[in-house]
Motif scaffolding. Sequence first.
Motif, mmCIF file in Angstrom:
data_model
loop_
_atom_site.group_PDB
_atom_site.id
_atom_site.type_symbol
_atom_site.label_atom_id
_atom_site.label_comp_id
_atom_site.label_asym_id
_atom_site.label_seq_id
_atom_site.Cartn_x
_atom_site.Cartn_y
_atom_site.Cartn_z
ATOM 1 N N MET A 1 45.422 36.564 22.129
ATOM 2 C CA MET A 1 44.534 36.050 23.180
ATOM 3 C C MET A 1 45.379 35.554 24.347
ATOM 4 S SD MET A 1 41.335 35.393 23.887
ATOM 5 C CE MET A 1 40.422 34.404 25.007
ATOM 6 N N ASN A 2 44.983 35.899 25.542
ATOM 7 C CA ASN A 2 45.702 35.502 26.743
ATOM 8 C C ASN A 2 45.247 34.112 27.170
ATOM 9 O OD1 ASN A 2 46.506 35.281 29.553
ATOM 10 N ND2 ASN A 2 47.015 37.452 29.387
ATOM 11 N N ASN A 3 46.192 33.197 27.338
ATOM 12 C CA ASN A 3 45.877 31.822 27.729
ATOM 13 C C ASN A 3 45.410 31.714 29.177
ATOM 14 O OD1 ASN A 3 46.641 30.926 25.194
ATOM 15 N ND2 ASN A 3 48.724 30.466 25.823
ATOM 16 N N ASN A 4 45.561 32.767 29.934
ATOM 17 C CA ASN A 4 45.214 32.761 31.347
ATOM 18 C C ASN A 4 43.863 33.410 31.624
ATOM 19 O OD1 ASN A 4 47.831 31.704 32.044
ATOM 20 N ND2 ASN A 4 48.648 33.752 31.728
ATOM 21 N N LEU A 7 41.661 32.130 34.551
ATOM 22 C CA LEU A 7 42.316 32.420 35.831
ATOM 23 C C LEU A 7 42.202 33.903 36.163
ATOM 24 C CD1 LEU A 7 44.057 31.842 38.303
ATOM 25 C CD2 LEU A 7 46.069 31.860 36.803
ATOM 26 N N ILE A 8 42.445 34.749 35.190
ATOM 27 C CA ILE A 8 42.345 36.197 35.389
ATOM 28 C C ILE A 8 40.928 36.573 35.836
ATOM 29 C CG2 ILE A 8 42.398 38.429 34.194
ATOM 30 C CD1 ILE A 8 44.735 37.163 32.483
ATOM 31 N N GLN A 9 39.922 35.976 35.207
ATOM 32 C CA GLN A 9 38.533 36.254 35.589
ATOM 33 C C GLN A 9 38.259 35.798 37.024
ATOM 34 O OE1 GLN A 9 36.439 34.375 32.311
ATOM 35 N NE2 GLN A 9 36.085 36.358 31.342
ATOM 36 N N ALA A 10 38.773 34.616 37.395
ATOM 37 C CA ALA A 10 38.577 34.121 38.764
ATOM 38 C C ALA A 10 39.255 35.047 39.772
ATOM 39 C CB ALA A 10 39.114 32.695 38.895
ATOM 40 N N LEU A 11 40.456 35.502 39.439
ATOM 41 C CA LEU A 11 41.188 36.409 40.333
ATOM 42 C C LEU A 11 40.471 37.751 40.465
ATOM 43 C CD1 LEU A 11 44.790 35.661 39.039
ATOM 44 C CD2 LEU A 11 43.954 35.179 41.366
ATOM 45 N N ASN A 12 40.014 38.301 39.348
ATOM 46 C CA ASN A 12 39.297 39.579 39.388
ATOM 47 C C ASN A 12 37.973 39.455 40.132
ATOM 48 O OD1 ASN A 12 41.181 41.242 38.112
ATOM 49 N ND2 ASN A 12 40.487 40.626 36.085
ATOM 50 N N ASN A 13 37.278 38.339 39.957
ATOM 51 C CA ASN A 13 36.029 38.109 40.681
ATOM 52 C C ASN A 13 36.309 38.007 42.181
ATOM 53 O OD1 ASN A 13 33.125 37.459 40.843
ATOM 54 N ND2 ASN A 13 33.899 35.501 41.578
ATOM 55 N N CYS A 14 37.358 37.307 42.546
ATOM 56 C CA CYS A 14 37.727 37.174 43.951
ATOM 57 C C CYS A 14 38.042 38.543 44.552
ATOM 58 C CB CYS A 14 38.918 36.223 44.094
ATOM 59 S SG CYS A 14 39.349 35.869 45.806
ATOM 60 N N ALA A 15 38.826 39.329 43.845
ATOM 61 C CA ALA A 15 39.170 40.670 44.340
ATOM 62 C C ALA A 15 37.915 41.512 44.546
ATOM 63 C CB ALA A 15 40.131 41.361 43.372
ATOM 64 N N ALA A 16 36.990 41.454 43.594
ATOM 65 C CA ALA A 16 35.752 42.229 43.703
ATOM 66 C C ALA A 16 34.919 41.765 44.893
ATOM 67 C CB ALA A 16 34.941 42.106 42.409
ATOM 68 N N GLU A 17 34.797 40.458 45.077
ATOM 69 C CA GLU A 17 34.008 39.935 46.199
ATOM 70 C C GLU A 17 34.678 40.240 47.538
ATOM 71 O OE1 GLU A 17 30.999 39.155 46.048
ATOM 72 O OE2 GLU A 17 30.821 38.867 43.884
ATOM 73 N N CYS A 18 36.009 40.185 47.572
ATOM 74 C CA CYS A 18 36.722 40.530 48.804
ATOM 75 C C CYS A 18 36.529 41.998 49.158
ATOM 76 C CB CYS A 18 38.216 40.219 48.673
ATOM 77 S SG CYS A 18 38.600 38.462 48.765
ATOM 78 N N THR A 51 48.147 39.763 40.884
ATOM 79 C CA THR A 51 48.384 38.556 40.083
ATOM 80 C C THR A 51 47.652 38.649 38.750
ATOM 81 O OG1 THR A 51 48.648 37.269 42.122
ATOM 82 C CG2 THR A 51 48.277 36.027 40.094
ATOM 83 N N ALA A 52 46.395 39.061 38.779
ATOM 84 C CA ALA A 52 45.615 39.195 37.542
ATOM 85 C C ALA A 52 46.247 40.217 36.601
ATOM 86 C CB ALA A 52 44.178 39.600 37.869
ATOM 87 N N THR A 53 46.733 41.299 37.159
ATOM 88 C CA THR A 53 47.363 42.343 36.344
ATOM 89 C C THR A 53 48.596 41.807 35.637
ATOM 90 O OG1 THR A 53 46.528 44.097 37.785
ATOM 91 C CG2 THR A 53 48.430 44.637 36.392
ATOM 92 N N ALA A 96 34.118 32.675 46.230
ATOM 93 C CA ALA A 96 34.996 33.292 45.226
ATOM 94 C C ALA A 96 36.463 33.008 45.546
ATOM 95 C CB ALA A 96 34.742 34.797 45.157
ATOM 96 N N CYS A 97 36.804 33.044 46.826
ATOM 97 C CA CYS A 97 38.184 32.754 47.242
ATOM 98 C C CYS A 97 38.553 31.307 46.935
ATOM 99 C CB CYS A 97 38.370 33.028 48.729
ATOM 100 S SG CYS A 97 38.353 34.770 49.167
ATOM 101 N N ARG A 98 37.647 30.388 47.214
ATOM 102 C CA ARG A 98 37.895 28.967 46.927
ATOM 103 C C ARG A 98 38.073 28.749 45.419
ATOM 104 N NH1 ARG A 98 39.420 26.294 51.443
ATOM 105 N NH2 ARG A 98 38.035 26.732 53.182
ATOM 106 N N ALA A 99 37.241 29.407 44.628
ATOM 107 C CA ALA A 99 37.332 29.277 43.167
ATOM 108 C C ALA A 99 38.654 29.848 42.652
ATOM 109 C CB ALA A 99 36.148 29.968 42.497
ATOM 110 N N SER A 100 39.076 30.952 43.221
ATOM 111 C CA SER A 100 40.334 31.574 42.817
ATOM 112 C C SER A 100 41.517 30.681 43.176
ATOM 113 C CB SER A 100 40.470 32.943 43.493
ATOM 114 O OG SER A 100 41.664 33.572 43.100
#
Length: 108
Positions: A1-4, A7-18, A51-53, A96-100
């Motif tokens: 399991m990845n401890n991040n 964070l990864i979900q927030a980054l991926n969500n930000c990328a999608a919204e951007c 970063t998420a990758t 999404a950017c603020r959350a990321s």
Amino acid sequence: MNNNQALIQALNNCAAECNNCATACLDEDNIKMMTACIKLDMDCATICTATATLLSRNSKHGKHLLKECIEICIACAEACEKHADMYQHCKVCAAACRASAKACKEMM
């Protein structure tokens, strides 16, 4: 399991919204007014995806990108917030950017 994972979900969500915001901005009538927003959307999506990758692979280099990610996410949020009263896609992207950025700061 990845401890991040959060964070990864927030980054991926930000990328999608951007990406969504950049595409939607290209369809707006006054595209010239939206160019700064579009460019930041693209930069933010790129840095968040990279970063998420790296974090998803548990790469020790992923954490090196957090500071840059915070900087670009905040800049993108600020650009989108200038249009948030007119365009829903900018409002959603800014959030999404603020959350990321917040998730990146918490990881540092």
